[in-house]
Design a protein around this motif. Sequence first.
Motif, PDB file in Angstrom:
ATOM      1  N   THR A   1       0.824  -1.213   0.000  1.00  0.00           N
ATOM      2  CA  THR A   1       0.000   0.000   0.000  1.00  0.00           C
ATOM      3  C   THR A   1       0.857   1.262   0.000  1.00  0.00           C
ATOM      4  OG1 THR A   1      -0.095   0.017   2.416  1.00  0.00           O
ATOM      5  CG2 THR A   1      -1.824  -1.205   1.261  1.00  0.00           C
ATOM      6  N   TYR A   2       0.247   2.343  -0.451  1.00  0.00           N
ATOM      7  CA  TYR A   2       0.928   3.637  -0.483  1.00  0.00           C
ATOM      8  C   TYR A   2       1.202   4.169   0.919  1.00  0.00           C
ATOM      9  CZ  TYR A   2       0.923   4.652  -5.478  1.00  0.00           C
ATOM     10  OH  TYR A   2       1.204   4.654  -6.828  1.00  0.00           O
ATOM     11  N   GLU A   3       0.513   3.636   1.913  1.00  0.00           N
ATOM     12  CA  GLU A   3       0.707   4.103   3.290  1.00  0.00           C
ATOM     13  C   GLU A   3       1.938   3.488   3.951  1.00  0.00           C
ATOM     14  OE1 GLU A   3      -3.160   4.934   1.878  1.00  0.00           O
ATOM     15  OE2 GLU A   3      -2.196   2.957   2.106  1.00  0.00           O
ATOM     16  N   THR A   4       2.627   2.571   3.267  1.00  0.00           N
ATOM     17  CA  THR A   4       3.800   1.909   3.843  1.00  0.00           C
ATOM     18  C   THR A   4       4.932   2.930   4.027  1.00  0.00           C
ATOM     19  OG1 THR A   4       3.199  -0.127   2.666  1.00  0.00           O
ATOM     20  CG2 THR A   4       5.420   0.005   3.578  1.00  0.00           C
TER      21      THR A   4
END
Length: 348
Positions: free
Chosen positions: A257-260
């Motif tokens: 995910t981009y939140e990593t």
Amino acid sequence: MNSETIILGNTLLDYSYALGIFLVLFFAFRIFQFFILRRLEKLAKKTKTDIDDTLIGIIKSLKPSFYYFLAFYLATYSIVVSDLFKKISEGILLFLIVYQVILVVQIFIDYVLEKSLKNKDGDSDSRTAINSISKIAKFILWVLGLLLILSNLGVNITSLVAGLGVGGIAIAFALQNILADLFSSFAIYFDKPFKVGDFIVIGTDKGVVEKIGIKTSRLKTLQGEELVISNQELTSARIQNFKKMQERRCSFTFGVTYETPSDKLRAIPSYITAIVGSLEGVRFDRAHFNKFDDSALTYEVIYFVDSGDYTLYMDVQQEINFEIVEKFEKEGIDMAYPTRTVYMKNVS
């Protein structure tokens, strides 16, 4: 009746001489064959090659009937015979000589083809191709022998050969597809693009080769049915042979995910390196953060399996997938899946 009595232009003494010559020549030929065979058989026991066995087979192919007539023909030179009798005798002798020469050549053909089959570790399908080549060669040999006999008997074979040529062209046009498949089977045999037991892909079709025939070859597909393909199509198509694969190059991608966090993004390649490098029979190549996709940050992994076995490859890939999931769960890294975020603007 005495020795000077004349019968058919020869005295009884002349006939006695002719009989003596016949017996001497016949026994001389037989004794010569016997000693040659004994000599070759002793030589064969001392050597490891099989060419001497072939020579023994050639000597044994000389039948007593050949000796009988050859001795008889030579004996008739000591007496007076009619032109018709001489012509008939010459015709029979010519037939026997041509027949004997053809037998000798056939033995050599069988020897050469059998030797070729042994050198290539031939299976049943290779033997089928060899037998077909042998039959075609022997048929051509007999046709040439027949034409030679007819030519020496005074028959004008020019028109006969021309007729055979025209007929051969007509037959070739009528059987062009069958002949194309036949010669394609020879090309498969000599070139060996695949053999029985190989897993091959031809266009959209794939399967294990079960039989290579004279006209068609048969595959057992992954679904279990038998697929019959003409040999002409096989030799004109691009074939992928996976059985000859020494190692398999494998690649796969996954996304997070981009939140990593960025520190964990940098650590992921080292995680993959450790996971893939720990597996036996696997050679790790690389792992990279590859691209930004719509819903994921995508990584690409390349590794090699030291075998062409597809089941082994799937076992390795499965183990890699399990360990990636376990490692990401432990590190708190979320795998990406297609998502869409909608932002609502409050207009008041």
